[in-house]
Design a protein around this motif. Structure first.
Motif, PDB file in Angstrom:
ATOM      1  N   TYR A   1      13.203 117.969 -25.546  1.00  0.00           N
ATOM      2  CA  TYR A   1      12.419 119.309 -25.360  1.00  0.00           C
ATOM      3  C   TYR A   1      11.038 119.128 -24.493  1.00  0.00           C
ATOM      4  O   TYR A   1      10.112 119.499 -24.673  1.00  0.00           O
ATOM      5  N   ARG A   2      11.452 118.249 -23.184  1.00  0.00           N
ATOM      6  CA  ARG A   2      10.507 118.090 -22.475  1.00  0.00           C
ATOM      7  C   ARG A   2       9.727 119.279 -22.020  1.00  0.00           C
ATOM      8  O   ARG A   2       8.358 119.105 -21.886  1.00  0.00           O
ATOM      9  N   ASP A   3      10.084 120.331 -21.969  1.00  0.00           N
ATOM     10  CA  ASP A   3       9.462 121.418 -21.435  1.00  0.00           C
ATOM     11  C   ASP A   3       8.253 121.932 -22.406  1.00  0.00           C
ATOM     12  O   ASP A   3       7.331 122.337 -21.914  1.00  0.00           O
ATOM     13  N   LEU A   4       8.840 121.837 -23.562  1.00  0.00           N
ATOM     14  CA  LEU A   4       7.807 122.242 -24.752  1.00  0.00           C
ATOM     15  C   LEU A   4       6.765 121.209 -24.845  1.00  0.00           C
ATOM     16  O   LEU A   4       5.758 121.500 -25.100  1.00  0.00           O
ATOM     17  N   VAL A   5       7.282 119.985 -24.676  1.00  0.00           N
ATOM     18  CA  VAL A   5       6.111 118.976 -24.899  1.00  0.00           C
ATOM     19  C   VAL A   5       5.097 118.901 -23.664  1.00  0.00           C
ATOM     20  O   VAL A   5       3.887 118.512 -23.956  1.00  0.00           O
ATOM     21  N   GLU A   6       5.447 119.117 -22.497  1.00  0.00           N
ATOM     22  CA  GLU A   6       4.568 119.280 -21.487  1.00  0.00           C
ATOM     23  C   GLU A   6       3.532 120.108 -21.633  1.00  0.00           C
ATOM     24  O   GLU A   6       2.355 119.919 -21.242  1.00  0.00           O
ATOM     25  N   VAL A   7       3.726 121.275 -22.237  1.00  0.00           N
ATOM     26  CA  VAL A   7       2.713 122.317 -22.591  1.00  0.00           C
ATOM     27  C   VAL A   7       1.644 121.479 -23.742  1.00  0.00           C
ATOM     28  O   VAL A   7       0.431 121.849 -23.453  1.00  0.00           O
TER      29      VAL A   7
ATOM     30  N   ASN B   1       0.964 115.265 -21.514  1.00  0.00           N
ATOM     31  CA  ASN B   1       1.858 114.453 -20.722  1.00  0.00           C
ATOM     32  C   ASN B   1       2.948 113.761 -21.435  1.00  0.00           C
ATOM     33  O   ASN B   1       2.496 112.654 -22.172  1.00  0.00           O
ATOM     34  N   PRO B   2       4.182 114.003 -21.234  1.00  0.00           N
ATOM     35  CA  PRO B   2       5.315 113.325 -22.041  1.00  0.00           C
ATOM     36  C   PRO B   2       5.197 111.623 -21.771  1.00  0.00           C
ATOM     37  O   PRO B   2       5.531 111.122 -22.635  1.00  0.00           O
ATOM     38  N   GLU B   3       4.781 111.177 -20.480  1.00  0.00           N
ATOM     39  CA  GLU B   3       4.787 109.906 -20.481  1.00  0.00           C
ATOM     40  C   GLU B   3       3.658 109.104 -20.988  1.00  0.00           C
ATOM     41  O   GLU B   3       3.976 107.976 -21.519  1.00  0.00           O
ATOM     42  N   GLU B   4       2.644 109.784 -21.149  1.00  0.00           N
ATOM     43  CA  GLU B   4       1.541 109.155 -22.159  1.00  0.00           C
ATOM     44  C   GLU B   4       2.035 108.899 -23.565  1.00  0.00           C
ATOM     45  O   GLU B   4       1.747 108.166 -24.337  1.00  0.00           O
ATOM     46  N   ILE B   5       2.830 110.054 -23.994  1.00  0.00           N
ATOM     47  CA  ILE B   5       3.319 110.312 -25.346  1.00  0.00           C
ATOM     48  C   ILE B   5       4.363 109.156 -25.740  1.00  0.00           C
ATOM     49  O   ILE B   5       4.090 108.316 -26.492  1.00  0.00           O
ATOM     50  N   LEU B   6       5.296 109.034 -24.718  1.00  0.00           N
ATOM     51  CA  LEU B   6       6.244 107.781 -24.744  1.00  0.00           C
ATOM     52  C   LEU B   6       5.489 106.650 -24.743  1.00  0.00           C
ATOM     53  O   LEU B   6       5.954 105.565 -25.623  1.00  0.00           O
ATOM     54  N   GLU B   7       4.411 106.311 -23.912  1.00  0.00           N
ATOM     55  CA  GLU B   7       3.850 104.804 -23.836  1.00  0.00           C
ATOM     56  C   GLU B   7       3.017 104.751 -25.249  1.00  0.00           C
ATOM     57  O   GLU B   7       3.130 103.716 -25.841  1.00  0.00           O
TER      58      GLU B   7
END
Length: 291
Positions: A142-148, A151-157
């Motif tokens: 759900y990358r489009d929802l997460v980006e709102v 930042n998805p990369e910061e979340i994954l890190e």
């Protein structure tokens, strides 16, 4: 119309009226009146939930366990079926915020961690919390929802630093699962009562605390975490204060991610979802990704 339908289901309760209970929720809620007086509370589960049977079974079993075990003060379970649950209705209930319920929450967790004799059926998959395991999957799906949200990369890190397996060092308890002001009340005797166990899981206590933190004024979050860690430290040997803090904040992220995506996908929850999105972004900035 729903009230009429349930009057037919409650065969032996011919002399009752069922009226809507005015509280915003994903489920329909009603009061059952006997001679005009509210006596019972009826919750009708949302049929749009894909796992409605698991939700209903989980809540009725959890309520029955707490009714018998005394680990937590909860409403008395009266009757349950595949799509509804009925509990005793207590008059004169007032909402209690998590700050004022701190002692009751801590006592519940400590007593639960020392209890250590939960029935085996709580290890059934319907009581398993997969939110951490599904965290990275959800970010990518759900990358489009997460980006709102962030930042998805910061979340994954961040998730890589606090992966699901790190929680294995913590004891397992039957959590409430949704500790916030709307689910904590004080009755006329001054006793704190907890309700709504749809999201109860056999899980680690940090999952409960993470939800509590989201219901606090920002100025109280760090103090609440400090007080909680100090109160439970003897019940969680082998886990440092710093590690426990990291696990609590990690669960805040896992919870926010799960609820944010889910709420924004629920049609009749758009207004609440938008309000929660503002709250969640601010919480992530202040307490999860702060520098």
């Amino acid at each position: 119309m729903v009230g009429v339908d349930y009057k037919r289901k409650l065969e032996c309760w011919n002399d009752v009226d069922i009226v809507p209970f005015d509280k915003r929720s994903k489920n329909d809620k009603f009061l059952i009146l006997e001679k005009g007086e509210p006596t019972f509370f009826l919750k009708k589960y949302n049929k749009n939930e894909f796992n409605i049977n698991a939700i209903a079974k989980r809540e009725r079993n959890v309520l029955a366990f707490f009714n018998q075990g005394g680990l937590l003060r909860v409403p008395k379970l009266i009757r349950a079926d595949e799509d509804y649950i009925i509990t005793a209705y207590e008059r004169d209930l007032s909402d209690v915020n998590v700050l004022d319920a701190f002692d009751e929450i801590v006592n519940f967790h400590i007593t639960s961690m020392e209890y250590g004799d939960f029935p085996d059926f709580f290890r059934d998959p319907i009581y398993a919390n997969d939110r951490r395991v599904r965290g990275q999957i959800r970010v990518n799906k759900y990358r489009d929802l997460v980006e709102v949200l962030w930042n998805p990369e910061e979340i994954l890190e961040f998730m890589a630093d606090v992966p699901p397996e790190k929680y294995c060092s913590l004891p397992m308890i039957l959590t409430h699962g949704d500790l916030h002001r709307g689910n904590i009340h004080r009755n006329g005797k001054g006793e704190v009562v907890f309700n709504d166990f749809e999201r109860s899981y056999f899980d680690h206590p940090t999952w409960d605390i993470a939800k509590s933190l989201l219901d606090l004024p920002y100025s109280e979050v760090d103090s609440f975490v400090d007080r909680y860690i100090y109160a439970v430290k003897d019940s969680i040997p082998g886990v440092s204060k710093e590690e426990l803090r990291k696990l609590i904040i990690g669960d805040c992220l896992y919870r926010i991610l799960t609820d944010s995506v889910s709420d924004r996908q629920t049609d009749n929850f758009k207004e609440v979802a938008a309000r929660h999105l503002i709250r969640d972004k601010a919480f992530l900035e202040r307490f999860v990704f702060r520098t």
